[in-house]
Write an enzyme that holds these catalytic residues in place. Sequence first.
Site, PDB file in Angstrom:
ATOM      1  N   ARG A  13       0.852  -1.183   0.000  1.00  0.00           N
ATOM      2  CA  ARG A  13       0.000   0.000   0.000  1.00  0.00           C
ATOM      3  C   ARG A  13       0.890   1.236   0.000  1.00  0.00           C
ATOM      4  O   ARG A  13       1.924   1.266   0.663  1.00  0.00           O
ATOM      5  CB  ARG A  13      -0.909   0.053   1.246  1.00  0.00           C
ATOM      6  CG  ARG A  13      -1.839  -1.127   1.402  1.00  0.00           C
ATOM      7  CD  ARG A  13      -2.885  -1.184   0.329  1.00  0.00           C
ATOM      8  NE  ARG A  13      -3.812  -0.066   0.419  1.00  0.00           N
ATOM      9  CZ  ARG A  13      -4.581   0.332  -0.588  1.00  0.00           C
ATOM     10  NH1 ARG A  13      -4.496  -0.258  -1.762  1.00  0.00           N
ATOM     11  NH2 ARG A  13      -5.430   1.343  -0.434  1.00  0.00           N
ATOM     12  N   GLU A  68      -1.313   8.579  -4.809  1.00  0.00           N
ATOM     13  CA  GLU A  68      -1.799   8.136  -6.127  1.00  0.00           C
ATOM     14  C   GLU A  68      -3.093   8.866  -6.478  1.00  0.00           C
ATOM     15  O   GLU A  68      -3.926   9.117  -5.606  1.00  0.00           O
ATOM     16  CB  GLU A  68      -2.073   6.626  -6.099  1.00  0.00           C
ATOM     17  CG  GLU A  68      -0.844   5.767  -5.992  1.00  0.00           C
ATOM     18  CD  GLU A  68      -1.187   4.276  -5.988  1.00  0.00           C
ATOM     19  OE1 GLU A  68      -2.333   3.918  -6.373  1.00  0.00           O
ATOM     20  OE2 GLU A  68      -0.333   3.465  -5.618  1.00  0.00           O
ATOM     21  N   HIS A 104       0.603   0.557  -9.693  1.00  0.00           N
ATOM     22  CA  HIS A 104      -0.287  -0.138  -8.761  1.00  0.00           C
ATOM     23  C   HIS A 104      -1.026  -1.290  -9.450  1.00  0.00           C
ATOM     24  O   HIS A 104      -2.252  -1.391  -9.396  1.00  0.00           O
ATOM     25  CB  HIS A 104      -1.288   0.838  -8.139  1.00  0.00           C
ATOM     26  CG  HIS A 104      -1.864   0.359  -6.838  1.00  0.00           C
ATOM     27  ND1 HIS A 104      -2.295   1.202  -5.853  1.00  0.00           N
ATOM     28  CD2 HIS A 104      -2.082  -0.897  -6.355  1.00  0.00           C
ATOM     29  CE1 HIS A 104      -2.761   0.513  -4.830  1.00  0.00           C
ATOM     30  NE2 HIS A 104      -2.642  -0.784  -5.120  1.00  0.00           N
TER      31      HIS A 104
END
Length: 312
Positions: free
Chosen positions: A200, A224, A243
Amino acid sequence: MKILIDKYIPYLDGVLDDYATVMFLAPDEFTPERVRDADALVVRTRTQINKDLLEGSQVRMVVTATIGYDHIDTDYCREQHIAWTNCPGCNAQAVCDYVEEALTDSLIDRFIDSPIFQLTVGVVGVGHVGTKVAAMAEKKGFRVLRNDPPKGIGVSLDEVAAQADIITFHTPLDSTTYHLCDADFLAKCKPNALIINAARGGIVDEQALLNSRHPYIIDCWENEPNISSEVLCNERCRLASYHIAGYSVEGKHNASQMCLDALCRFFQLPPLRCQAPVLPPPPTAGWLANITKQLKSAPDQFEQLRKAYPLR
């Protein structure tokens, strides 16, 4: 019954039509006005589930098709008696495959001048993903240190820092793991230890990483989709992606089925099955290096690249 589903969650089209009014929305279309008369939401990390979105709605359940759930205000949901669930382990194998690609001999030899049997991998977080990563690394010949204090597993984080040549993080993101890899931790690490974050964004303090001497690989970023070009384009950024470590056909299908199972249990529907996936060919050699070149050439296209990524 009305169910709103993120349109980027696959294999659910038509599956619930006999039992609910179903609408597929883009993440930014989950607004207070749109969700007000919905009974359930099926989302991803791009949708913030909180009071701002849910207040005054009739939403009774939220399902996220992801392992992480830091985008859900769980305290608010509990206070409002809104059920929620995530999909732990849905893409564990995909993330493990990502880390394995990152640890291939050809990539490691570029910045660590040691044979594999002399290298130690520290796996921080030994849940669904970390367990697979640790087993994979041992199979490849690495010495592995496991660290997971909540589970009572393995060595301390200081021992990982002192001994590991490669440190890969696989924890959830919460108040105890935010900036777990910070300046103090990095200062305790071996000078050239490779840092990997495929868990994460926020677990690794990217500014501290930038200020350190350590090479790194990042799939999950702070802020992000507005990632740091300085962190991305630094010469110590060996590999980078948008990601997608967990983006595989198997992982997506698992997540969609888990979401469907949760909805069926909560609303007392008969068991339903997702659409069958079409399996793609195996990824070509060097696929992660190619993604890195793509992202470094267009860091402002992070979200567009992520949406267009073909499931492996």
